[in-house]
Motif scaffolding. Structure first.
Motif, short mmCIF file in Angstrom:
data_model
loop_
_atom_site.label_atom_id
_atom_site.label_comp_id
_atom_site.label_asym_id
_atom_site.label_seq_id
_atom_site.Cartn_x
_atom_site.Cartn_y
_atom_site.Cartn_z
N ILE A 48 -2.92 9.15 -5.77
CA ILE A 48 -3.54 8.46 -4.67
C ILE A 48 -4.23 7.10 -5.08
N ALA A 49 -5.34 7.40 -5.94
CA ALA A 49 -6.19 6.36 -6.36
C ALA A 49 -5.54 5.15 -7.13
N GLU A 50 -4.30 5.69 -7.83
CA GLU A 50 -3.53 4.63 -8.61
C GLU A 50 -2.64 3.77 -7.77
N VAL A 51 -2.24 4.18 -6.58
CA VAL A 51 -1.29 3.40 -5.60
C VAL A 51 -2.39 2.63 -4.71
N LEU A 52 -3.59 3.24 -4.42
CA LEU A 52 -4.45 2.26 -3.42
C LEU A 52 -5.23 1.28 -4.34
N LYS A 53 -5.30 1.41 -5.69
CA LYS A 53 -5.93 0.51 -6.59
C LYS A 53 -5.14 -0.59 -6.82
N GLU A 54 -3.64 -0.21 -6.63
CA GLU A 54 -2.64 -1.47 -6.85
C GLU A 54 -2.33 -2.30 -5.80
N HIS A 55 -2.37 -1.40 -4.47
CA HIS A 55 -1.71 -2.09 -3.36
C HIS A 55 -2.90 -2.39 -2.32
N GLY A 56 -4.06 -1.68 -2.17
CA GLY A 56 -5.31 -1.89 -1.41
C GLY A 56 -5.94 -3.27 -1.69
N PRO A 57 -7.01 -3.23 -1.23
CA PRO A 57 -7.77 -2.30 -0.59
C PRO A 57 -7.13 -1.98 0.73
N LEU A 58 -7.79 -1.08 1.56
CA LEU A 58 -7.42 -0.74 3.01
C LEU A 58 -8.29 -1.29 4.02
N ASP A 59 -7.56 -1.86 4.94
CA ASP A 59 -8.19 -2.31 6.40
C ASP A 59 -8.20 -1.27 7.20
N ILE A 60 -7.50 -0.02 7.32
CA ILE A 60 -7.05 0.91 8.07
C ILE A 60 -6.55 2.12 7.31
N TYR A 61 -7.22 3.37 7.67
CA TYR A 61 -6.65 4.70 7.02
C TYR A 61 -6.38 5.32 8.19
N TRP A 62 -5.13 5.96 8.23
CA TRP A 62 -4.70 7.03 9.18
C TRP A 62 -4.66 8.40 8.65
N ASP A 63 -5.70 9.18 9.00
CA ASP A 63 -5.63 10.50 8.47
C ASP A 63 -5.33 11.54 8.92
N ASN A 64 -4.03 12.09 8.43
CA ASN A 64 -3.56 13.54 8.94
C ASN A 64 -3.84 14.80 7.93
N VAL A 65 -4.42 14.44 6.86
CA VAL A 65 -4.59 15.50 6.08
C VAL A 65 -6.18 16.05 5.60
N GLY A 66 -7.13 14.99 5.70
CA GLY A 66 -8.51 15.14 5.30
C GLY A 66 -8.71 15.48 3.86
N GLY A 67 -9.83 16.22 3.80
CA GLY A 67 -10.21 16.42 2.06
C GLY A 67 -10.15 15.73 1.05
N LYS A 68 -9.71 15.52 0.24
CA LYS A 68 -9.40 14.77 -1.07
C LYS A 68 -8.89 13.39 -0.72
N SER A 69 -7.95 13.29 0.27
CA SER A 69 -7.37 11.92 0.84
C SER A 69 -8.61 11.25 1.56
#
Length: 370
Positions: A235-256
């Motif tokens: 996940i970190a690899e994807v967000l580092k390339e395509h983020g940063p995030l303005d909004i996160y919709w969390d359906n899973v919790g935990g490490k995400s």
């Protein structure tokens, strides 16, 4: 004449595990019978179950009695209760007539005298925590015949509880603006797939994740700009390339959630809809968020929501806008069907496994054709 009334029963509390079919949740084919022509209605109405919807919130209701939460407890020995589509066979209730179809909470059994009162003798609203809502509030409501504009199954996805959840959470909490970036975890789920489409319609860049390659392709078909399998791509690899995030919709919790905090922009909004990764874990095994200091450093807004809190304000818009968007093809959905009430225990277990299964779309149990 008596007719068999098969049902799916909550037989044993699952503790910290996913409910096991045949142990915690049991299909009973001939436990009870019902006289369809003569059973007393007592001012209510008799329904036949057509379809049922396994949902994550049903696991929360199976928790131990000592554990408080936002819902009442499921009743041992009684049928499971979840969202369903039913047709009226007989009625003594004003405003409801034979042939009407209704959607809402109903027991997992073939026939029911409604309104079904689940464990009311053991429920005292005065003793419930102030964050608990009574599931009976989500009662059956008549739904219009789509007359071919879309299938009845859409009342379990875009036009049902998942769609309403996505709409209320996105419109009520996201404060989304065109050009912003959102990550939707479990983006191929019944809720996630609607959030992806709402975000794209609003002009956002959408990153979406799921646990199977087939779901990655489905999220891409919905318009996700970046779609990935979190089991094979960090996940970190994807967000580092395509983020940063303005909004996160969390359906899973935990490490995400921890990774989302790490790659959030200043003043980002994190919307807490679910935590499927934690439902079946004891507290000592759950992932502890280690970067909570970033919440105040980045001035993040983390907000949890439940549909009953937002529905009074947003449900009228939902029921006015979503059927039209669906009929016009601007919002779509995919479902997969399990046949027969006997498939209920396994269908529910599949929903509760992190990552679900390879099947794409909203799971639905078809109990009867008409």
């Amino acid at each position: 004449m008596l007719t068999e009334n098969p049902r799916v029963v909550f037989a044993k509390r699952p503790g910290n595990s996913i409910p096991i079919p045949g142990e915690h949740v049991i299909f009973e084919s001939s436990h009870s019978t019902i006289d369809l022509d003569g059973v007393p209605l007592n001012g209510g109405y008799l329904t036949k179950t057509l379809m049922l919807s396994p949902e994550p919130f049903m696991r929360e209701r199976m928790r131990e009695l000592s554990v408080p939460s936002y819902s009442t407890h499921a009743v041992l020995g009684a049928p499971l209760v979840g969202f369903g589509l039913v047709v009226v066979l007989r009625s003594e209730k004003e405003g409801i007539k034979p042939g009407d179809r209704l959607y809402g909470l109903t027991p997992w059994e073939a026939y029911t005298v409604q309104p079904y009162i689940e464990g009311r003798a053991n429920y005292n609203p005065a003793e419930a925590p102030d964050y608990t809502f009574d599931v009976d509030a989500l009662s059956l409501q008549i739904v219009p015949d789509p007359k071919g504009a879309f299938p009845w199954t859409r009342y379990f996805s875009v036009l049902g509880a998942p769609g309403l959840t996505a709409f209320c959470g996105f419109e009520g909490c996201a404060d989304a603006k065109p050009g912003e970036t959102i990550w939707v975890s479990s983006g191929a789920s019944a809720v996630g797939m609607v959030v992806v489409q709402l975000a794209k319609a609003k002009g956002l860049k959408v990153i979406a994740s799921a646990g199977a390659d087939s779901k990655v392709e489905y999220m891409r078909s919905l318009g996700a700009d970046v779609s990935f399998n979190y089991k094979t791509t960090p996940i970190a690899e994807v967000l580092k390339e395509h983020g940063p995030l303005d909004i996160y919709w969390d359906n899973v919790g935990g490490k995400s959630l921890e990774v989302a905090i790490e790659y959030s922009r200043l003043h980002a909004r994190l919307i807490m809809c679910g935590a499927i990764s934690e439902y079946a874990l004891p507290y000592e095994q759950r992932h502890g968020i280690k970067n909570t200091n970033m919440i105040f450093k980045k001035r993040l807004r983390i907000e949890g929501f439940l549909v009953p809190d937002l529905a009074p304000r947003l449900a009228p818009r939902f029921y006015a806008e979503m059927p039209l968007l669906l009929a016009q093809g601007k919002i779509t959905a995919k479902e997969y069907i399990s046949e027969g009430l006997s498939s209920g225990p396994e269908a529910l277990a599949a929903v509760l496994r992190e990552g679900g299964n390879e099947a794409v779309g909203k799971p639905i149990i078809r109990v009867a054709l008409d």
